[in-house]
Enzyme design. Sequence first.
Site, PDB file in Angstrom:
ATOM      1  N   GLU A  59      61.971  76.341  47.798  1.00 49.40           N
ATOM      2  CA  GLU A  59      61.183  76.899  46.690  1.00 49.40           C
ATOM      3  C   GLU A  59      60.031  77.767  47.185  1.00 49.40           C
ATOM      4  OE1 GLU A  59      58.897  77.860  43.787  1.00 49.40           O
ATOM      5  OE2 GLU A  59      58.053  75.919  44.334  1.00 49.40           O
TER       6      GLU A  59
ATOM      7  N   LYS B 266      98.024  42.428  57.736  1.00 43.89           N
ATOM      8  CA  LYS B 266      97.893  43.459  58.757  1.00 43.89           C
ATOM      9  C   LYS B 266      97.164  44.679  58.196  1.00 43.89           C
ATOM     10  CE  LYS B 266      99.473  43.581  62.337  1.00 43.89           C
ATOM     11  NZ  LYS B 266      98.874  43.247  63.645  1.00 43.89           N
TER      12      LYS B 266
ATOM     13  N   TYR C 224      47.320  73.706  36.310  1.00 45.85           N
ATOM     14  CA  TYR C 224      48.661  73.947  36.871  1.00 45.85           C
ATOM     15  C   TYR C 224      49.745  73.517  35.881  1.00 45.85           C
ATOM     16  CZ  TYR C 224      52.871  73.240  39.665  1.00 45.85           C
ATOM     17  OH  TYR C 224      54.161  73.282  40.135  1.00 45.85           O
TER      18      TYR C 224
ATOM     19  N   ASN D 236      52.791  65.638  37.657  1.00 47.17           N
ATOM     20  CA  ASN D 236      51.676  66.377  38.230  1.00 47.17           C
ATOM     21  C   ASN D 236      51.458  67.658  37.421  1.00 47.17           C
ATOM     22  OD1 ASN D 236      49.823  67.046  40.588  1.00 47.17           O
ATOM     23  ND2 ASN D 236      51.206  68.802  40.627  1.00 47.17           N
TER      24      ASN D 236
ATOM     25  N   ASN E  88      57.036  76.544  49.104  1.00 50.51           N
ATOM     26  CA  ASN E  88      56.098  75.612  48.487  1.00 50.51           C
ATOM     27  C   ASN E  88      56.466  74.159  48.780  1.00 50.51           C
ATOM     28  OD1 ASN E  88      53.919  74.906  46.540  1.00 50.51           O
ATOM     29  ND2 ASN E  88      55.636  74.106  45.350  1.00 50.51           N
TER      30      ASN E  88
ATOM     31  N   ASN F  55      58.888  66.673  36.052  1.00 46.43           N
ATOM     32  CA  ASN F  55      58.287  66.584  37.377  1.00 46.43           C
ATOM     33  C   ASN F  55      58.006  65.124  37.723  1.00 46.43           C
ATOM     34  OD1 ASN F  55      57.302  67.505  39.769  1.00 46.43           O
ATOM     35  ND2 ASN F  55      55.334  68.198  38.970  1.00 46.43           N
TER      36      ASN F  55
END
Length: 649
Positions: free
Chosen positions: A410, A383, A76, A313, A413, A233
Site C-alpha cells: 500500500e 497398510k 484521519y 483507527n 505505508n 479497519n
Amino acid sequence: MDHTSIVIKEWQHFDALVNGKNSHSVILTGNALTLPDVVAVSRHNTPACISSATIESMQRSLKMLQARICDGDIIYGVNTGFGGSADIRTKKLVELQHAMIRELHYGVLPPGERDHHIPPLGACLSNHHHDVMLDAEIEKSYMPRSWVRAAILIRINSLISGFSSIRPAIVERIISASGDLSPLSYICGAIQGKSSIRILSKDNQQLYADSALSNHDLEPLTLQAKEGLAMTNGTTISAAVGALALHDAHGLAIFAQILTAMSVEALHGTVESFHPFFSEIRPHPGQWIGPILEDLVLAHQQISVECNSVSDNPLVTSEGEFLHGGNFQAKAVTSAMEKLRQGLQGIGRMLFSQCTELINPVTSRGLPPNLVVEDPSISLIFKGTDLNTAALVAELGFLANPVNHVQTAEMGNQSLNSLALISARYTHTAVEVLSQLMAAHLIAVCQALDLRAMHVQFLESYRPQFHNIKAPNGPIRSSGNNPEALDELSELLWSRILVSFDTTTSMDAEERFIAIVKSLRPVLLDHTSLNKAKDFITHLEEFINATSLSMRDSWCSHRDAYLVHGDATTVLGTASKAVYTFVRHSLKVPLMETKNLSTPTTDEILSGCGVHGTQAPTVGLYIGAVYRALRDGTLAKVAVDILKAANSS
C-alpha cells in the site's frame, strides 16, 4: 489457569449455551466475550444481543466526532485519504466512506447474474476453456458461514465499546442482518444494501444485498463520517477465524491425550512412564505434550484479549481526544496461530509414532502385521493407513512454518504486516489435517484393542483345555505320576506358548499353531520329570500334532465368534472404554476384516443383500465417519466428559 482447567471451564459455558440452559442469549458488552460465546453464535446459531448500557457510550463518542468536525479539525479517515493517501484532504465526508468501501471490494468471487459477463470467445480460445468446477475453484472463493458470523459478532463487540465514533444503528443493523479490510468491507456493503454484494441466507440461497434487505423490510443504511473506516479497519476477521481454530485445537489436544492412553493400552505399555515422581522433580505440566498445552494456554489468552479489544483507527478517548496509531496490527493473532500450528504438528508427530508402532509387528508387542484379523498373507487392511498417516504428518510439518513472506504494501505505508488472516486460514487447514490423522489413528487403535481383547479371551477359554495334558492318560506322562511336577511343567509350557504367540503374528494360522506348539519341544525334552521311555518321542509328536490342531481350531472358532459378537470393553480402562464404545456403537464403525470391506456387486447393492445392505464402505469411508465426528464437535464432547470425570476423581 492450566489447559485442563481452561477447557473444562469453557466447555461448561459452551454446553450451557448450546443446550439452552441459559435463560438469555449472548449479551455483548464490549469486554466480556468468550471463546464459547463465539463458537455458540457462529456454529450453533445461539442468539446474541447488545447490552443497552453500551448505547450511551457510543452516542457520546459520536458527539465528540461531530464536534471535532464542526471545529474544522483534520482527522484521519474522516476528512483525509487512507493509508499512503492520508495527505489528501476532502470535505465530502460521506462520499469518502462510500469510496473506501467500494474500492475494498476486490475479492475474487464466483460469477453472479449481475456480474461482468465475458462475450463468447472464438473457437481457437474456446477449445482451451475448461470448467473451473472441476478444480473446485468456486468453493474456494467463499468464507465459511461460521467465519462470517464469528466476525460479525466480534466486530459488534468491538464497536459498542464506545471508542469508534459510529452510530448505534450500524451495529443494530449488523446484528439484525447477521488489517481485515476486504472481508469486512463486504459486511459493510451488505448493510448498505449494495446491489453488487451477494449474501447467503439461512437456507443457503444466494441473494443480492438490496433484495435481501427488501425481503426483510429493512432500509439500507447510508454511511456517515468515519463509519466505513470503523467497520473495516481492524483485526476482526483474523480474530474470528483464529478463535474458531483455537476452539478446535483445544478439543484435539484433549483427544490426543486420550488417544495416547488408548495406544499405551493397545501396545501393552506400563504406567511407570507416567509416575508423578517425574513431574515432581521436573515440574513442567507434562513431557512431550506439556509444552504444547502451555502454548495453547498463551494462545487462548491472546485470542480472548483480541475478541474483547477495539482494533480500528483512529479512536476517541472518554475525554474526547482523538488518537492515531497502528491499532489494527494483528500480530497477537498471528502469534497465537503460529503457536497452534506448531503444537498441532507436535501432536501429529506423537500420534503418528504411536499409530505406526501399532501397525508394525516389530514394535507392536504381539499384534499382527497391519492389524489384520485374518491370515496376514491375504489381508493388508491397515497398510494404507500407515502410508496415509505418514503423508499427513509430513503436511503438518509444512504447515507449521511461520507465515512471514511479505513485501511492503500500500504505497509503502504498510511496511510491517502481521498476515494474521493467512496464518489463521492455514491453522484451520492444520486442524483438518490433524483431524484426519487422528481419525485414522482412532480406527487403528480400536482395531488393536479388539485384537488384544480377542487374544485375551481366547487364552482364557483355551487354557483349561491345554492343561488337560496333566491327565494320566494324556500324551505327556510323568515319571511316577507326580502331580506337582506336572503342574509345574504345565505352567512352564503355558508361559512358553504366550511368548510364541507374540513371535508368530506374521504367520498364517495353518503354520502358526504348529510353530507355537513346536516351540515347546526343548522344554519337554529337557524337563527331568518326564518319562524318557523309548516311546517318548512318539508321544511327543502326537502331543504336538494334537495340540496344534486343537489350538488352531479353537482359535479360528473363537475369532469367528468375536467378529460377530466381540466386545473389548471388559479389558479396557475408563477413557478407552468410553471412546471405544462411541466408535463401535454410536458411529457403528466395526472391527475391520476382509468380509466387511469386500466390494458388493451392483445387484447386491440394488437388492440390499450386501454385507452392509445398500452400503459399500471402505477403510477410508469409516475413517471419514470418525473424521466428521471430530470436526463436528461430537467426539470433543466425549473427550471433555472423560476429562471432567478424570479431573473430579
